[in-house]
Design a protein around this motif. Structure first.
Motif, PDB file in Angstrom:
ATOM      1  N   VAL A 164       0.763  -1.245   0.022  1.00 26.52           N
ATOM      2  CA  VAL A 164       0.169   0.219   0.083  1.00 26.52           C
ATOM      3  C   VAL A 164       0.841   1.159  -0.079  1.00 26.52           C
ATOM      4  O   VAL A 164       0.325   2.353   0.279  1.00 26.52           O
ATOM      5  N   LEU A 165       2.105   1.032   0.103  1.00 26.88           N
ATOM      6  CA  LEU A 165       3.217   2.292   0.104  1.00 26.88           C
ATOM      7  C   LEU A 165       3.387   2.757  -1.193  1.00 26.88           C
ATOM      8  O   LEU A 165       4.194   1.994  -2.036  1.00 26.88           O
ATOM      9  N   THR A 166       3.276   4.181  -1.503  1.00 22.95           N
ATOM     10  CA  THR A 166       3.704   4.801  -2.778  1.00 22.95           C
ATOM     11  C   THR A 166       4.778   5.753  -2.443  1.00 22.95           C
ATOM     12  O   THR A 166       5.120   6.532  -3.600  1.00 22.95           O
ATOM     13  N   ASP A 167       5.117   5.934  -1.188  1.00 25.46           N
ATOM     14  CA  ASP A 167       6.109   7.052  -0.993  1.00 25.46           C
ATOM     15  C   ASP A 167       7.438   6.906  -1.432  1.00 25.46           C
ATOM     16  O   ASP A 167       8.054   8.032  -2.133  1.00 25.46           O
ATOM     17  N   LEU A 168       7.996   5.921  -1.463  1.00 23.25           N
ATOM     18  CA  LEU A 168       9.458   5.612  -2.173  1.00 23.25           C
ATOM     19  C   LEU A 168       9.076   5.929  -3.851  1.00 23.25           C
ATOM     20  O   LEU A 168       9.945   6.539  -4.448  1.00 23.25           O
ATOM     21  N   ALA A 169       8.138   5.550  -4.483  1.00 20.79           N
ATOM     22  CA  ALA A 169       7.815   5.564  -5.991  1.00 20.79           C
ATOM     23  C   ALA A 169       7.681   7.126  -6.323  1.00 20.79           C
ATOM     24  O   ALA A 169       8.422   7.712  -7.031  1.00 20.79           O
ATOM     25  N   ALA A 170       6.950   7.636  -5.363  1.00 19.34           N
ATOM     26  CA  ALA A 170       6.595   9.377  -5.385  1.00 19.34           C
ATOM     27  C   ALA A 170       7.862  10.029  -5.454  1.00 19.34           C
ATOM     28  O   ALA A 170       8.105  11.034  -6.247  1.00 19.34           O
ATOM     29  N   LYS A 171       8.599   9.709  -4.418  1.00 14.87           N
ATOM     30  CA  LYS A 171       9.921  10.393  -4.100  1.00 14.87           C
ATOM     31  C   LYS A 171      10.855  10.311  -5.359  1.00 14.87           C
ATOM     32  O   LYS A 171      11.720  11.214  -5.844  1.00 14.87           O
ATOM     33  N   ALA A 172      10.631   9.057  -6.201  1.00 14.85           N
ATOM     34  CA  ALA A 172      11.553   9.017  -7.434  1.00 14.85           C
ATOM     35  C   ALA A 172      11.009   9.485  -8.490  1.00 14.85           C
ATOM     36  O   ALA A 172      11.567   9.489  -9.684  1.00 14.85           O
ATOM     37  N   GLY A 173       9.791  10.218  -8.378  1.00 16.58           N
ATOM     38  CA  GLY A 173       9.252  10.701  -9.577  1.00 16.58           C
ATOM     39  C   GLY A 173       8.312   9.933 -10.335  1.00 16.58           C
ATOM     40  O   GLY A 173       7.847  10.278 -11.582  1.00 16.58           O
ATOM     41  N   GLY A 195       1.528  -5.850  -8.110  1.00 14.75           N
ATOM     42  CA  GLY A 195       0.684  -6.067  -6.651  1.00 14.75           C
ATOM     43  C   GLY A 195      -0.169  -4.706  -6.434  1.00 14.75           C
ATOM     44  O   GLY A 195      -0.561  -4.029  -7.301  1.00 14.75           O
ATOM     45  N   THR A 196      -0.679  -4.722  -5.104  1.00 18.99           N
ATOM     46  CA  THR A 196      -1.333  -3.750  -4.655  1.00 18.99           C
ATOM     47  C   THR A 196      -0.853  -2.471  -5.144  1.00 18.99           C
ATOM     48  O   THR A 196      -1.746  -1.636  -5.531  1.00 18.99           O
ATOM     49  N   VAL A 197       0.182  -2.252  -4.935  1.00 22.51           N
ATOM     50  CA  VAL A 197       0.856  -0.901  -5.323  1.00 22.51           C
ATOM     51  C   VAL A 197       0.587  -0.604  -6.732  1.00 22.51           C
ATOM     52  O   VAL A 197       0.587   0.531  -7.138  1.00 22.51           O
ATOM     53  N   ALA A 198       0.494  -1.615  -7.811  1.00 24.10           N
ATOM     54  CA  ALA A 198       0.330  -1.226  -9.100  1.00 24.10           C
ATOM     55  C   ALA A 198      -1.341  -1.116  -9.306  1.00 24.10           C
ATOM     56  O   ALA A 198      -1.647  -1.187 -10.519  1.00 24.10           O
ATOM     57  N   GLY A 199      -1.877  -1.304  -8.391  1.00 18.30           N
ATOM     58  CA  GLY A 199      -3.770  -0.987  -8.754  1.00 18.30           C
ATOM     59  C   GLY A 199      -4.311  -2.386  -9.024  1.00 18.30           C
ATOM     60  O   GLY A 199      -5.578  -2.150  -8.981  1.00 18.30           O
ATOM     61  N   VAL A 200      -3.752  -3.286  -8.477  1.00 17.10           N
ATOM     62  CA  VAL A 200      -4.501  -4.541  -8.444  1.00 17.10           C
ATOM     63  C   VAL A 200      -5.116  -5.128  -7.078  1.00 17.10           C
ATOM     64  O   VAL A 200      -4.840  -4.502  -6.036  1.00 17.10           O
ATOM     65  N   SER A 201      -6.081  -5.978  -7.323  1.00 14.50           N
ATOM     66  CA  SER A 201      -6.689  -6.304  -5.900  1.00 14.50           C
ATOM     67  C   SER A 201      -5.818  -6.696  -4.967  1.00 14.50           C
ATOM     68  O   SER A 201      -4.681  -7.126  -5.130  1.00 14.50           O
ATOM     69  N   VAL A 202      -6.158  -6.413  -3.752  1.00 18.13           N
ATOM     70  CA  VAL A 202      -5.403  -6.673  -2.358  1.00 18.13           C
ATOM     71  C   VAL A 202      -5.342  -8.153  -2.152  1.00 18.13           C
ATOM     72  O   VAL A 202      -4.524  -8.556  -1.178  1.00 18.13           O
ATOM     73  N   HIS A 203      -6.081  -9.003  -2.772  1.00 22.70           N
ATOM     74  CA  HIS A 203      -5.974 -10.343  -2.479  1.00 22.70           C
ATOM     75  C   HIS A 203      -4.865 -11.061  -2.878  1.00 22.70           C
ATOM     76  O   HIS A 203      -4.196 -10.688  -3.953  1.00 22.70           O
ATOM     77  N   ALA A 204      -4.042 -11.641  -1.896  1.00 18.75           N
ATOM     78  CA  ALA A 204      -2.751 -12.311  -2.035  1.00 18.75           C
ATOM     79  C   ALA A 204      -2.312 -13.049  -3.484  1.00 18.75           C
ATOM     80  O   ALA A 204      -1.496 -13.053  -3.952  1.00 18.75           O
ATOM     81  N   ILE A 205      -3.540 -13.820  -3.672  1.00 22.39           N
ATOM     82  CA  ILE A 205      -3.275 -14.749  -4.862  1.00 22.39           C
ATOM     83  C   ILE A 205      -3.247 -13.964  -6.164  1.00 22.39           C
ATOM     84  O   ILE A 205      -2.426 -14.185  -7.144  1.00 22.39           O
ATOM     85  N   ILE A 206      -4.164 -12.684  -6.089  1.00 20.74           N
ATOM     86  CA  ILE A 206      -3.895 -11.988  -7.197  1.00 20.74           C
ATOM     87  C   ILE A 206      -2.612 -11.117  -7.365  1.00 20.74           C
ATOM     88  O   ILE A 206      -2.026 -11.008  -8.526  1.00 20.74           O
ATOM     89  N   THR A 207      -1.954 -10.626  -6.146  1.00 22.20           N
ATOM     90  CA  THR A 207      -0.844 -10.009  -6.303  1.00 22.20           C
ATOM     91  C   THR A 207       0.329 -10.799  -6.715  1.00 22.20           C
ATOM     92  O   THR A 207       1.261 -10.412  -7.447  1.00 22.20           O
ATOM     93  N   ALA A 208       0.221 -11.938  -6.420  1.00 18.17           N
ATOM     94  CA  ALA A 208       1.329 -13.143  -6.607  1.00 18.17           C
ATOM     95  C   ALA A 208       1.240 -13.090  -8.107  1.00 18.17           C
ATOM     96  O   ALA A 208       2.279 -13.084  -8.669  1.00 18.17           O
ATOM     97  N   GLY A 209       0.038 -13.316  -8.719  1.00 15.42           N
ATOM     98  CA  GLY A 209       0.021 -13.660 -10.292  1.00 15.42           C
ATOM     99  C   GLY A 209       0.450 -12.059 -10.874  1.00 15.42           C
ATOM    100  O   GLY A 209       1.228 -12.420 -11.803  1.00 15.42           O
ATOM    101  N   ASP A 210       0.384 -11.167 -10.312  1.00  8.41           N
ATOM    102  CA  ASP A 210       0.738  -9.863 -10.802  1.00  8.41           C
ATOM    103  C   ASP A 210       2.235  -9.804 -10.818  1.00  8.41           C
ATOM    104  O   ASP A 210       2.773  -9.314 -11.724  1.00  8.41           O
ATOM    105  N   GLY A 211       2.656 -10.156  -9.649  1.00 18.11           N
ATOM    106  CA  GLY A 211       4.119 -10.281  -9.455  1.00 18.11           C
ATOM    107  C   GLY A 211       4.744 -11.173 -10.561  1.00 18.11           C
ATOM    108  O   GLY A 211       5.969 -10.507 -11.278  1.00 18.11           O
TER     109      GLY A 211
END
Length: 188
Positions: free
Chosen positions: A107-116, A148-164
């Motif tokens: 759920v954390l976007t701070d590192l990404a935002a700091k990098a532009g 995963g979740t930070v990229a806007g996919v569902s927070v469900h673990a199985i879905i984030t694993a597939g997105d990774g």
């Protein structure tokens, strides 16, 4: 320089690291051990009857390390383009370089935002902001991807694993210059 570095080692990050390492890519997996998966109980994860979050996370780490990923317990605090890659700075002051970085920071976007890296409004309940990515997982900054979740996919673990896994396959394909497929077969 690593070929692939993943920041965040929950289901999205560990899955990405597993695919990248198994494909023979030099892979770094950075994790601060603060992910929300560790607090969950899972009865809806395909292939597993039930599992606690700590066991799910540890299993993912072991799978990635088995294939050669280097797991580092650190907090990434800065990303910056450098030469033909990205430099990752950690809280302890260590730096790592990688051709490609996959952000799997939950759920954390701070590192990404700091990098532009561009962000946008999230669509999941309680997820206010996510990283803006294209269908492959690329961000607006070359060499930085998100899964995963930070990229806007569902927070469900199985879905984030597939997105990774999906994003890792796209990174591997870009590194190889051809579409990458990984299918193991039963041994006769």
């Amino acid at each position: 320089m690593y070929e692939v570095a993943i920041i965040g080692a929950g289901p999205a990050g560990a899955s990405a690291a597993l695919f990248a390492a198994k494909a023979g890519k030099s892979t770094l997996l950075i994790d601060n051990d603060k992910g929300m998966t560790r607090r969950g109980w899972y009865e809806n994860y395909y292939g597993i009857a039930e599992i606690g979050g700590p066991d799910l996370v540890e299993t993912g780490h072991k799978q990635a390390v088995k294939f050669g990923a280097e797991l580092v317990a650190e907090q990434a605090v800065n990303l910056s383009p450098s030469g033909d890659g990205i430099t990752i700075e950690t809280e302890s002051g260590k730096t790592y370089e990688a051709k490609h970085v996959i952000l799997a920071t939950g759920v954390l976007t701070d590192l990404a935002a700091k990098a532009g890296v561009e962000t946008k409004d999230g669509t999941e309940p309680r997820i206010k902001t996510v990283i803006a990515v294209n269908a492959e997982g690329k961000t607006n900054i070359g060499g930085i991807w998100a899964a995963g979740t930070v990229a806007g996919v569902s927070v469900h673990a199985i879905i984030t694993a597939g997105d990774g896994a999906k994003v890792a396959v796209n990174v591997i394909s870009e590194l190889n210059g051809a579409r990458y497929v990984d299918h193991d077969m039963l041994k006769a």
